[in-house]
Enzyme design. Structure first.
Site, PDB file in Angstrom:
ATOM      1  N   THR A 131      46.917  69.968 -68.659  1.00 55.66           N
ATOM      2  CA  THR A 131      48.379  69.978 -68.772  1.00 55.66           C
ATOM      3  C   THR A 131      48.846  71.348 -69.268  1.00 55.66           C
ATOM      4  OG1 THR A 131      48.230  67.668 -69.356  1.00 55.66           O
ATOM      5  CG2 THR A 131      50.346  68.757 -69.770  1.00 55.66           C
TER       6      THR A 131
ATOM      7  N   VAL B  15      39.215  63.447 -69.794  1.00 53.13           N
ATOM      8  CA  VAL B  15      39.724  63.578 -68.425  1.00 53.13           C
ATOM      9  C   VAL B  15      38.600  63.923 -67.448  1.00 53.13           C
ATOM     10  CG1 VAL B  15      41.130  65.115 -66.983  1.00 53.13           C
ATOM     11  CG2 VAL B  15      42.098  64.119 -69.050  1.00 53.13           C
TER      12      VAL B  15
ATOM     13  N   THR C 137      44.109  71.632 -73.662  1.00 54.94           N
ATOM     14  CA  THR C 137      45.252  72.541 -73.840  1.00 54.94           C
ATOM     15  C   THR C 137      46.065  72.042 -75.048  1.00 54.94           C
ATOM     16  OG1 THR C 137      46.338  71.252 -72.099  1.00 54.94           O
ATOM     17  CG2 THR C 137      45.539  73.429 -71.477  1.00 54.94           C
TER      18      THR C 137
ATOM     19  N   CYS D 124      48.632  64.444 -75.765  1.00 56.90           N
ATOM     20  CA  CYS D 124      49.501  64.479 -74.586  1.00 56.90           C
ATOM     21  C   CYS D 124      50.955  64.398 -75.009  1.00 56.90           C
ATOM     22  CB  CYS D 124      49.155  63.327 -73.648  1.00 56.90           C
ATOM     23  SG  CYS D 124      47.589  63.577 -72.839  1.00 56.90           S
TER      24      CYS D 124
HETATM   25  N1  LIG Z   1      43.035  62.685 -72.853  1.00 59.87           N
HETATM   26  C1  LIG Z   1      44.199  62.378 -72.272  1.00 59.87           C
HETATM   27  O1  LIG Z   1      44.815  61.363 -72.555  1.00 59.87           O
HETATM   28  C2  LIG Z   1      44.774  63.235 -71.198  1.00 59.87           C
HETATM   29  C3  LIG Z   1      45.527  62.635 -70.186  1.00 59.87           C
HETATM   30  C4  LIG Z   1      46.050  63.420 -69.185  1.00 59.87           C
HETATM   31  C5  LIG Z   1      45.862  64.789 -69.234  1.00 59.87           C
HETATM   32  N2  LIG Z   1      45.153  65.362 -70.249  1.00 59.87           N
HETATM   33  C6  LIG Z   1      44.958  66.798 -70.235  1.00 59.87           C
HETATM   34  O2  LIG Z   1      43.679  67.068 -69.697  1.00 59.87           O
HETATM   35  C7  LIG Z   1      43.104  68.190 -70.343  1.00 59.87           C
HETATM   36  C8  LIG Z   1      41.757  67.843 -70.934  1.00 59.87           C
HETATM   37  O3  LIG Z   1      41.952  66.888 -71.961  1.00 59.87           O
HETATM   38  P1  LIG Z   1      40.778  66.000 -72.559  1.00 59.87           P
HETATM   39  O4  LIG Z   1      41.427  64.979 -73.412  1.00 59.87           O
HETATM   40  O5  LIG Z   1      39.859  65.550 -71.473  1.00 59.87           O
HETATM   41  O6  LIG Z   1      40.024  67.077 -73.464  1.00 59.87           O
HETATM   42  P2  LIG Z   1      38.656  66.857 -74.251  1.00 59.87           P
HETATM   43  O7  LIG Z   1      38.779  67.661 -75.475  1.00 59.87           O
HETATM   44  O8  LIG Z   1      38.325  65.405 -74.325  1.00 59.87           O
HETATM   45  O9  LIG Z   1      37.540  67.487 -73.326  1.00 59.87           O
HETATM   46  C9  LIG Z   1      37.483  68.788 -72.966  1.00 59.87           C
HETATM   47  C10 LIG Z   1      36.036  69.202 -72.724  1.00 59.87           C
HETATM   48  O10 LIG Z   1      36.115  70.545 -72.281  1.00 59.87           O
HETATM   49  C11 LIG Z   1      35.040  71.266 -72.860  1.00 59.87           C
HETATM   50  N3  LIG Z   1      35.379  72.668 -72.832  1.00 59.87           N
HETATM   51  C12 LIG Z   1      36.215  73.371 -73.634  1.00 59.87           C
HETATM   52  N4  LIG Z   1      36.257  74.657 -73.246  1.00 59.87           N
HETATM   53  C13 LIG Z   1      35.439  74.783 -72.169  1.00 59.87           C
HETATM   54  C14 LIG Z   1      35.081  75.844 -71.318  1.00 59.87           C
HETATM   55  N5  LIG Z   1      35.559  77.067 -71.518  1.00 59.87           N
HETATM   56  N6  LIG Z   1      34.219  75.606 -70.323  1.00 59.87           N
HETATM   57  C15 LIG Z   1      33.718  74.371 -70.126  1.00 59.87           C
HETATM   58  N7  LIG Z   1      34.020  73.325 -70.892  1.00 59.87           N
HETATM   59  C16 LIG Z   1      34.872  73.508 -71.898  1.00 59.87           C
HETATM   60  C17 LIG Z   1      34.899  70.672 -74.237  1.00 59.87           C
HETATM   61  O11 LIG Z   1      33.591  70.929 -74.750  1.00 59.87           O
HETATM   62  C18 LIG Z   1      35.173  69.191 -73.984  1.00 59.87           C
HETATM   63  O12 LIG Z   1      33.984  68.471 -73.725  1.00 59.87           O
HETATM   64  C19 LIG Z   1      44.139  68.664 -71.357  1.00 59.87           C
HETATM   65  O13 LIG Z   1      44.950  69.649 -70.782  1.00 59.87           O
HETATM   66  C20 LIG Z   1      44.957  67.437 -71.604  1.00 59.87           C
HETATM   67  O14 LIG Z   1      46.272  67.747 -72.012  1.00 59.87           O
HETATM   68  C21 LIG Z   1      44.561  64.603 -71.212  1.00 59.87           C
END
Ligand SMILES: NC(=O)c1ccc[n+]([C@@H]2O[C@H](COP(=O)([O-])OP(=O)(O)OC[C@H]3O[C@@H](n4cnc5c(N)ncnc54)[C@H](O)[C@@H]3O)[C@@H](O)[C@H]2O)c1
Length: 438
Positions: free
Chosen positions: A138, A26, A103, A278
């Site tokens: 989320t 994201v 999350t 998700c």
């Molecule tokens: N991937 C999807 O399809 C999608 C779609 C819509 C919403 N979301 C939501 O968006 C959010 C992020 O999802 P994602 O898939 O991008 O996650 P991800 O795991 O791909 O990426 C998260 C990043 O955050 C970093 N991180 C973790 N803790 C941290 C901190 N304390 N400080 C700084 N960086 C930190 C991690 O190292 C990682 O690179 C979630 O809540 C998810 O539910 C995801």
């Protein structure tokens, strides 16, 4: 409440300085989009991820190297660009902090908010008067204001809605989808005061081509996101139930859905494994909050149970077919095609293909997993399982297609089967004759 006070501080829209916290599926596409117009600091605690991004490599394959390198800057300045860092002090001069950390849920399907809490505490350390913190992760309704805001206040020593403001704008990105990219998806926005809500909305509207929808409150925006995925989950659970019923009746579910789909208001859902972070996770966030209010969700959790049980069901169907074909199940060789949670995407987190594999193994079968997208190292780390990116050159008693990667359409799968071998298609995509599809 006085908008000029907010804007006087440092929210002049001509020069927003944005920090995106958490550069995953994201965060990176969002940081990239903002960086085409503004100075953006991409912050992540994962030093390896930062060093890869600085070289122009995105292992999630969301942003290709050329596009990424076009916005990367080695030294942050006033001009538009993306500066990636794992040093908190580097983001201290920003005025918008957008939090996009994971999350997930734990083994018992309870929300894990640790990443959100840690990132809120970290942002609190660099927060200044007039800054806006926007959450995209989320969550359940209330998480931003009840859980994250107190942490921001405590860590910064600043006062909510007096010194700093908060927004919530849920991400709707669809990993692996090169058509519905972040700027083409309408974005819901919200803010902690009417004025900050307008600022948050204006910030996103300045880069999102599809436009924005300003929700009346942060809780409404949080609830909207979580129900988008819960709705999909329940609809998929319904068609999974249909698949179980029609399999008993020896009726092809996909053919039924195709016929029913000719009616204008029939919803086009397909049966399948519901993994990822998700659709299979967000309903648990809503359920947890509902339970705090003394309401025990029935439909939402029934949907979850149905979808979480599909791996076991698929494995039992495959074994049933093998027995019907006089194949000795114990010691048989099975090829599973795909382990990522969805097609044409390298993400293996919370994939339900693993349930199919583990269940097949529990019958004493020898399973080979071929996935041209998944990193064998990552799969080993997450599931202690072996996978290969190279197409195996062997014969199998059963082949199970679990993920609709485009590469699988090019393989003559029947030629890889033993004489009585069975071909099972979870995704309903194989043109050649299959023995059964879900
Ligand atoms: N991937 C999807 O399809 C999608 C779609 C819509 C919403 N979301 C939501 O968006 C959010 C992020 O999802 P994602 O898939 O991008 O996650 P991800 O795991 O791909 O990426 C998260 C990043 O955050 C970093 N991180 C973790 N803790 C941290 C901190 N304390 N400080 C700084 N960086 C930190 C991690 O190292 C990682 O690179 C979630 O809540 C998810 O539910 C995801």
């Amino acid at each position: 409440m006085n908008i000029s006070k907010l804007e006087r501080n440092n929210l002049d829209m001509s020069t927003p300085k944005i920090a995106v916290i958490g550069l995953g599926y994201v965060g990176l596409p969002l940081a990239h989009l903002f960086a085409t117009k503004y100075m953006v600091y991409g912050f992540d605690i994962d030093a390896t991820r930062i060093s890869e991004l600085q070289q122009g490599t995105d292992k999630t394959l969301e942003i290709d190297s050329l596009k990424l390198k076009k916005v990367l800057v080695q030294n942050p300045g006033e001009q538009a660009g993306l500066y990636c860092t794992n040093k908190l002090e580097d983001i201290a001069s920003c005025n918008y902090y957008i939090i996009t950390v994971p999350t997930p849920v734990d083994e018992a399907n309870k929300p894990i908010l640790t990443h959100l809490f840690k990132s809120s505490q970290a942002v609190g350390k660099v927060l200044k008067k007039g800054d806006v913190v926007i959450f995209e992760s989320t969550v359940y309704p209330g998480a931003t204001e009840e859980e994250c805001v107190p942490l921001l206040e405590k860590s910064s020593g600043l006062r909510y809605n007096i010194d700093f403001y908060v927004g919530y704008s849920p991400e709707r990105i669809n990993p692996g989808d090169k058509e519905h990219t972040v700027e083409k998806i309408l974005k819901v926005t919200s803010g902690s005061t009417p004025e900050s809500a307008k600022l948050v909305d204006r910030l996103y509207a300045s880069v999102i081509k599809a436009g924005t929808h300003l929700a009346p409150s942060i809780k409404v925006a949080e609830a909207a996101k979580v129900i988008e995925n819960a709705q999909r989950d329940i609809n998929i659970a319904f068609v999974n139930e249909l698949a179980k019923i029609f399999n008993l009746m020896d009726i092809d579910t996909h053919a039924v859905l195709e016929a029913a789909g000719t009616k204008w208001n029939f919803l086009p859902f397909k049966p399948g494994l519901v993994g990822g972070h998700c659709i299979g996770v967000d309903p648990y966030y809503l359920a947890k909050k509902a339970q705090e209010f003394g309401y025990h969700p029935e439909i939402i959790l029934t949907g979850r149970r149905m979808n979480d049980g599909m791996g076991t069901y698929v494995a039992s169907e495959v074994v049933k077919l093998m027995v019907q074909n006089d194949i000795k199940v114990k010691g048989s060789k099975i090829l599973v095609l795909g382990i990522t949670f969805k097609e044409n995407c390298p993400d293996v987190r919370n994939t339900k293909a693993v349930d199919v594999i583990n269940n097949l193994k529990s019958y004493g079968t020898k399973v080979t997993v071929f996935d041209p997208w998944a990193s064998p190292t990552e799969v080993k780390h997450e599931y202690d399982m072996q996978t290969t990116k190279t197409q195996p050159n062997d014969k199998y008693d059963a082949i199970v297609l679990t993920v609709a990667h485009k590469e699988f359409l090019q393989i003559s799968l029947r030629e890889m089967l033993t004489t009585n071998g069975v071909l099972y298609d979870v995704k309903g995509i194989l043109r050649e004759r299959v023995d059964r599809r879900l």
